[in-house]
Design a protein around this motif. Structure first.
Motif, PDB file in Angstrom:
ATOM      1  N   ALA A 233     -28.561  17.190 -26.651  1.00 16.40           N
ATOM      2  CA  ALA A 233     -29.791  16.930 -27.402  1.00 16.40           C
ATOM      3  C   ALA A 233     -30.679  15.945 -26.647  1.00 16.40           C
ATOM      4  N   ILE A 234     -30.079  14.883 -26.110  1.00 18.41           N
ATOM      5  CA  ILE A 234     -30.857  13.885 -25.360  1.00 18.41           C
ATOM      6  C   ILE A 234     -31.401  14.496 -24.072  1.00 18.41           C
ATOM      7  N   PHE A 235     -30.592  15.302 -23.407  1.00 27.16           N
ATOM      8  CA  PHE A 235     -31.039  15.942 -22.175  1.00 27.16           C
ATOM      9  C   PHE A 235     -32.241  16.847 -22.443  1.00 27.16           C
ATOM     10  N   GLU A 236     -32.176  17.687 -23.472  1.00 25.53           N
ATOM     11  CA  GLU A 236     -33.259  18.619 -23.766  1.00 25.53           C
ATOM     12  C   GLU A 236     -34.508  17.874 -24.243  1.00 25.53           C
ATOM     13  N   ALA A 237     -34.319  16.714 -24.897  1.00 25.12           N
ATOM     14  CA  ALA A 237     -35.476  15.929 -25.324  1.00 25.12           C
ATOM     15  C   ALA A 237     -36.210  15.379 -24.103  1.00 25.12           C
ATOM     16  N   GLN A 238     -35.469  14.852 -23.106  1.00 26.89           N
ATOM     17  CA  GLN A 238     -36.094  14.294 -21.911  1.00 26.89           C
ATOM     18  C   GLN A 238     -36.622  15.379 -20.976  1.00 26.89           C
ATOM     19  N   ASP A 239     -35.892  16.515 -20.940  1.00 26.27           N
ATOM     20  CA  ASP A 239     -36.271  17.557 -19.985  1.00 26.27           C
ATOM     21  C   ASP A 239     -37.332  18.506 -20.546  1.00 26.27           C
ATOM     22  N   LYS A 240     -37.232  18.812 -21.860  1.00 25.62           N
ATOM     23  CA  LYS A 240     -38.125  19.814 -22.444  1.00 25.62           C
ATOM     24  C   LYS A 240     -38.981  19.273 -23.583  1.00 25.62           C
TER      25      LYS A 240
ATOM     26  N   ASN B 158     -20.585  16.217 -26.709  1.00 30.18           N
ATOM     27  CA  ASN B 158     -21.323  17.254 -25.985  1.00 30.18           C
ATOM     28  C   ASN B 158     -22.650  17.574 -26.669  1.00 30.18           C
ATOM     29  N   ALA B 159     -22.636  17.624 -28.004  1.00 30.01           N
ATOM     30  CA  ALA B 159     -23.843  17.981 -28.757  1.00 30.01           C
ATOM     31  C   ALA B 159     -24.929  16.930 -28.603  1.00 30.01           C
ATOM     32  N   ILE B 160     -24.581  15.627 -28.697  1.00 29.91           N
ATOM     33  CA  ILE B 160     -25.594  14.587 -28.605  1.00 29.91           C
ATOM     34  C   ILE B 160     -26.094  14.456 -27.161  1.00 29.91           C
ATOM     35  N   SER B 161     -25.201  14.650 -26.188  1.00 31.28           N
ATOM     36  CA  SER B 161     -25.614  14.596 -24.769  1.00 31.28           C
ATOM     37  C   SER B 161     -26.614  15.702 -24.473  1.00 31.28           C
TER      38      SER B 161
END
Length: 617
Positions: A195-202, A190-193
């Motif tokens: 992190a990747i989402f927030e990197a691509q989105d924000k 959950n933590a790495i998912s």
């Protein structure tokens, strides 16, 4: 027939060529060079014409002769990159190209060689290769891998170290979807998912995420993951990050934490006070027992404080001197009996040890203190000493009593035997009557002796005596009333200065006996020069109620009789009624109640008795 090339008409044009250029004939000899060539390779502008190309560049690969021969045949090929040194021995790198050299009749008479200086590019490439090598070596040492993700083509790259951490083969080709499933289900995935989402989105980076993965071989590993987005002209084009194997470190940290918890549990449950001080005698660690002793729940209330903040000055000063001695001499203090007093006034007996804490250079950087509370042991020791003392006193009393019984009964027995023998042999009736009278008196004396001995036995064997709080004034009035005739006949005066409602803890019967004995003795042993005066005073002193009886009678020579004053059948005056039993019985009664007697006396002046009634037990 070999034609000699003629280039005199164009030599000035060749010299002005902007790149290093050389014309060679079919024998590999240099015929003409540009000024640029000359400035790089010819020292002091000396000519290299008519010299073989391979003499001027001895390190030039001879395989290039084949390349030049092909050029002579009209089939030019790339010569590649070659290292060279200029006139200042500076290393240079050139890319060599060649082309056929034609004469006016379109015959190939040699080759034209041109050089392109690519030194900076080569050095950059070498530096990059060097950095790649160093990065690879560093990754192998630190177990830090790299990864890159290209958004446009949805490709994920893992370096060799990253693949090794995942236990996959070197030719494994990861993708962003399958890579996530290596993370352990639950918190890590959950933590790495996220992190990747927030990197691509924000456009948000992530650093030092401590997570768990399950490798391709099924092993659980702890890893440290980091990553950030990368941009090209303001547009996100991918992600890049690091991936570190920290399994051994985490396992070691967990083991260390477990060991610390185990040690802390052990220290906190030891039945002794444990503490560690720094070089300034400040507490840096204390256990649960030390917290309880100092009256705190949280160790942080004590940590950082010195003895001067926790104990009275004199005690703190002494403790600090001990600490310095231990740290300076490196000699521990072991099993020293001490009495500690807290700021609240609480006193505790300890068996204390102080041990120096040494660093790897053998220098003390603090002390470990261990203190065992022996207060209860000291109380038990005190009680045991009291019991031993009491047993010793009782033993002496027993021996004395046995001696008295033996002596007195033997005396009475001998007296009876003698009188009976006289009676048996006497013929005169009048004498027989006198002997019978003497036997009667002897019998009464024996009965009195037996009564006295019975009283002593009763006092010393009565373990169930009941102590009560008694109004002393009331008892004194009762005693004086009982002795009224005796006091009046002797013209005695009793001065009662005892406070109203003054109470003592005593056995009622014993108190009656004590008052009667002391008052009758004070009157009985009066001075012939004055009427008796008995003064009574009382006060509370510690755990005792103290009755003071002062008379102006004959007094007692304490230097002569001091050790015998409370002995059985000990008399100190030639008085017809002296029996030597009153003070002995009184002393036994007071001892039985855990009290004590003090006496001061001067012959011809009078005597002062202090009777201490124990109020504690």
């Amino acid at each position: 027939m070999i034609k000699v090339p003629l280039i005199s008409n164009t030599s000035y044009l060749i010299r002005q060529l902007p790149s290093p250029t050389a014309f060679i004939d079919t024998n590999y000899n240099i015929v003409q060079t540009s000024d640029k060539w000359t400035s790089i390779f010819n020292k002091k502008n000396e000519s290299s014409n008519s010299k073989s190309l391979f003499d001027v560049f001895p390190n030039l690969s001879h395989k290039w002769k084949m390349v030049l021969n092909n050029c002579f045949n009209g089939n030019p090929q790339p010569m590649g990159i070659h290292q060279a040194f200029d006139v200042n021995d500076k290393e240079l790198w050139f890319e060599w190209t060649n082309a056929p050299w034609y004469d006016n009749e379109e015959n190939i008479i040699g080759a034209i060689i041109q050089l392109s200086n690519i030194t900076e590019a080569v050095k950059n490439e070498l530096e990059l290769n060097k950095k790649d090598l160093l990065l690879q070596q560093q990754a192998e040492i630190t177990k830090i891998g790299r990864w890159e993700y290209n958004i446009a083509d949805n490709k994920l790259f893992w370096c060799a170290t990253t693949k090794s951490i995942h236990d996959v083969s070197p030719d494994f080709k990861p993708n962003i979807e399958t890579a996530l499933f290596y993370y352990k289900e639950g918190h890590s995935r959950n933590a790495i998912s996220m992190a990747i989402f927030e990197a691509q989105d924000k456009g948000k980076s992530w650093n030092n995420l401590k997570l768990q993965i399950i490798t391709a071989t099924g092993k659980e590993k702890w890893v440290m993951a980091g990553g950030k987005p990368i941009y090209n002209k303001g547009e996100m084009v991918g992600l890049i990050g690091t991936f570190q194997d920290i399994h051994e470190q985490v396992e070691a940290d967990i083991k260390t934490i477990d060991n610390e918890k185990l040690l802390r549990t052990l220290i906190d449950n030891l039945p002794v006070n444990v503490y560690i001080k720094d070089t300034e005698s400040r507490k840096v660690l204390i256990n649960k027992a030390e917290c309880e002793y100092l009256g705190v729940d949280d160790p942080n209330d004590i940590i950082g404080k010195s003895d001067f903040e926790l104990y009275p000055y004199e005690g703190a000063k002494k403790s600090r001197e001990e600490d310095l001695k231990v740290m300076n001499t490196l000699r521990p203090i072991l099993g020293k009996e001490t009495i500690n007093t807290t700021l609240s006034g609480k006193q505790t007996s300890f068996l204390s040890s102080k041990i120096p804490l040494l660093n790897n250079k053998g220098v003390a950087y603090g002390i470990v203190g261990i203190s065992l509370d022996i207060s209860q042991l000291k109380e038990k020791e005190k009680e045991l000493r009291n019991i031993i003392n009491i047993a010793s006193v009782q033993n002496k009393k027993l021996l004395n009593f046995a001696h008295i019984v033996s002596h007195n009964l033997r005396s009475h027995s001998a007296n009876f035997s003698m009188l009976l023998n006289f009676l048996e042999n006497e013929k005169d009736e009048k004498e027989k009557t006198k002997i019978v009278e003497m036997l009667t008196r002897a019998s009464n004396n024996l009965l009195e002796t037996l009564d006295n001995l019975n009283d002593v036995v009763s006092i010393n064997t009565n373990t169930n005596i009941e102590m009560k709080e008694i109004d002393l004034n009331s008892k004194i009035l009762d005693t004086c009333e009982n002795l009224a005739s005796f006091i009046s006949n002797n013209s005695a005066t009793i001065e009662n200065n005892i406070p109203v409602n003054f109470k003592v803890k005593s056995v009622p019967a014993y108190l009656d006996s004590i008052l009667t004995n002391f008052l009758t003795n004070a009157v009985k042993y009066k001075s012939p020069d004055r009427n008796p005066l008995i003064i009574l005073n009382a006060e509370k002193k510690g755990n005792y109620s103290v009755l003071t009886i002062t008379d102006n009678g004959l007094g007692i020579d304490l230097e002569k009789y001091g050790e015998k004053i409370f002995g059985m059948y000990k008399t100190f005056h030639d008085h017809k009624d002296a029996r030597g039993i009153g003070l002995y019985l009184t002393k036994n009664q007071i001892d039985a109640m855990n009290g004590k007697i003090e006496v001061k006396s001067k012959v011809g002046k009078g005597t002062k008795f202090k009777i201490f009634f124990n109020e504690k037990n």
